[in-house]
Design an enzyme around this catalytic site. Structure first.
Site, PDB file in Angstrom:
ATOM      1  N   LYS A 136      -1.585  71.254 -20.346  1.00 44.74           N
ATOM      2  CA  LYS A 136      -0.970  72.579 -20.517  1.00 44.74           C
ATOM      3  C   LYS A 136       0.355  72.685 -19.763  1.00 44.74           C
ATOM      4  O   LYS A 136       1.357  73.143 -20.312  1.00 44.74           O
ATOM      5  CB  LYS A 136      -1.915  73.676 -20.032  1.00 44.74           C
ATOM      6  N   THR A 137       0.336  72.282 -18.495  1.00 41.42           N
ATOM      7  CA  THR A 137       1.546  72.402 -17.685  1.00 41.42           C
ATOM      8  C   THR A 137       2.664  71.543 -18.254  1.00 41.42           C
ATOM      9  O   THR A 137       3.820  71.977 -18.359  1.00 41.42           O
ATOM     10  CB  THR A 137       1.245  72.013 -16.229  1.00 41.42           C
ATOM     11  N   GLU A 175       1.878  79.174 -19.927  1.00 37.00           N
ATOM     12  CA  GLU A 175       0.656  78.389 -19.809  1.00 37.00           C
ATOM     13  C   GLU A 175      -0.509  79.365 -19.825  1.00 37.00           C
ATOM     14  O   GLU A 175      -0.572  80.293 -19.014  1.00 37.00           O
ATOM     15  CB  GLU A 175       0.687  77.583 -18.513  1.00 37.00           C
TER      16      GLU A 175
END
Length: 464
Positions: free
Chosen positions: A121-122, A165
């Site tokens: 995600k990051t 995010e």
């Protein structure tokens, strides 16, 4: 475009303001003109970066840190009910706002892209933020990690795109209404909040249901969890589903991934046309993250060839295979990986880039609940390294669980043929690694806790 402040966010107080998610929201609010204050357990470069934006940051938690004039108190799921500032807010009648509600308010009036799922995600959010900025679109963004400096995890932009995010761990991603949603995959994780894969699938279904009418879901193809979500939401009115992956029937098909040292060259087939671009981090996993970012940007109407070129501007995010330095011929790399899938992906990526170098890992397990459920798989992942040092469990927000220790991981690693050294004293690790490492070796500090602090210590010890 200058969105205003969300309701009651003119003078917010953040409990745990130095956290990755909290600090980003605080920074954006400060950039929008809010009088931001907060507290954190310890001082940090992130706290100092917030002060540079005009925020008041207290160290430690105490009732008198909360100013009576605060319009709300912002908390994350990690804040305990007995926090003295939370108790003071109740006494003063100050509203308490969850981090996800604050972030959702920041997205109002913009075109949000929400990045959810396991794993990356990051990285995917960062790739989008950097590439959109390189194209002059000046997006707002909130990321779970710093791009290149403390406090660079968020930005209030003048453009109409907001990249966020979206955290599924506590179901807080249900608060967002994205125009484009990305789901990288779904696996059994976050055991304190999900009892089964079916619960996780239901949670992702709810998230997909929040995509605005006419919006797009970008979802991985060829991943079991993602495929199940795609099956469950297929045919929803007003939702376009775009798949990406290496299978022939993926909408955005990855046809080739070529390692280039600590980078990769990726070729995709999009609308029947080949497109090649560079990803400045190694490994197949990160190449897939980049293609997810590409597909999301295209869904917002950005020309694919422009976005592909801009993705080459991404040079990484802190703790995602970040090179910390080199000493005595040994490179030290930091990895946030803490789930077995992430650990395996990062170790395979480094193995592909390392040629004949040995890989030494310093692993710190994260959370008792995760170790209890996935400790054996973590140990099996460590078998991909040439040797590992395993620390005690980093508890974060959890209390100890009887019988759950790093020994679960160590036993599984040894059963898989791994060379593992237990180490209960984090302060001794630099000496241990200095005794193991040889010129040409790669050392990975791995985990979601404070193991990242060991990189500079190891480099200093190697230098001596």
């Amino acid at each position: 475009m200058k969105p205003g402040l969300p309701t009651a966010m003119e003078r917010p107080h953040f409990i745990g303001i130095g956290g990755a998610g909290m600090s980003g929201i605080a920074k954006i609010l400060a950039q929008r003109g809010a009088q931001v204050a907060g507290s954190d357990a310890r001082d940090s470069e992130t706290a100092e970066a917030l002060r540079a934006h005009g925020a008041t940051v207290h160290i430690g938690h105490a009732a008198d840190h909360l100013a009576p004039g605060s319009t709300c108190v912002v908390v994350s799921s990690a804040i305990r009910a007995d926090n003295p500032e939370l108790a003071r807010a109740a006494e003063l009648g100050i509203p308490v706002v969850h981090r996800s509600d604050a972030l959702a308010g920041l997205m109002d009036g913009l075109r949000p892209i929400a990045v959810a799922g396991t794993h990356g995600k990051t990285t995917t959010t960062s790739m989008l933020a950097v590439s959109l900025a390189a194209l002059g679109l000046d997006p707002s963004y909130a990321i779970g990690g710093d791009l290149d400096a403390p406090g660079s995890n968020a930005h209030h932009g003048e453009g109409d795109i907001f990249v966020a995010e979206a955290d599924e761990s506590d179901r807080s991603f249900h608060k967002y209404a994205p125009q484009v949603a990305i789901i990288l995959n779904a696996e059994l994780d976050h055991h304190a909040n999900y009892a089964s894969m079916d619960e996780i699938y239901e949670s992702f279904e709810t998230f997909v249901g929040k995509v605005v009418p006419g919006g797009t879901l970008v979802v991985a193809h060829g991943q079991d969890g993602a495929a199940e979500i795609a099956r469950r939401v297929a045919g929803r009115d007003g939702l376009e589903v775009v798949t990406y992956g290496e299978d022939e029937d993926a909408d955005v098909r990855i046809t080739k991934i070529t390692p280039r040292g600590l980078a990769s060259e990726v070729t995709v087939l999009l609308d029947g046309r080949p497109l090649t671009f560079t990803v400045s981090v190694p490994g197949r996993h990160y190449a897939h993250n980049a293609v997810a970012a590409l597909a999301a940007g295209v869904a917002l109407g950005i020309p694919a060839h422009n976005l592909a070129s801009a993705l080459g501007k991404y040079t990484g995010v802190k703790r995602r295979l970040q090179l910390k330095g080199e000493a005595a011929g040994v490179q030290v790399i930091d990895s946030y990986a803490h789930h077995p899938t992430e650990m395996t992906a990062d170790l395979e990526a480094i193995r592909g880039a390392a040629a004949d170098s040995r890989i030494l890992v310093v692993f710190q397990p994260h959370l008792f609940s995760r170790t209890q459920e996935l400790g054996k798989e973590m140990g099996q992942s460590l078998a991909l390294a040439d040797a590992s040092v395993v620390l005690d469990i980093y508890p974060a927000r959890e209390d100890p669980v009887p019988g759950v220790t790093s020994e679960i991981i160590i036993a599984a690693a040894r059963a898989a043929g791994a060379d593992v050294t237990p180490e209960h004293d984090k302060g001794a690790v630099a000496d241990v690694i200095a005794g193991m490492a040889k010129p040409g070796d790669l050392v990975l500090t791995m985990g979601a806790g404070d193991v990242t602090d060991l990189g500079p210590q190891i480099l200093a010890r190697l230098s001596n």
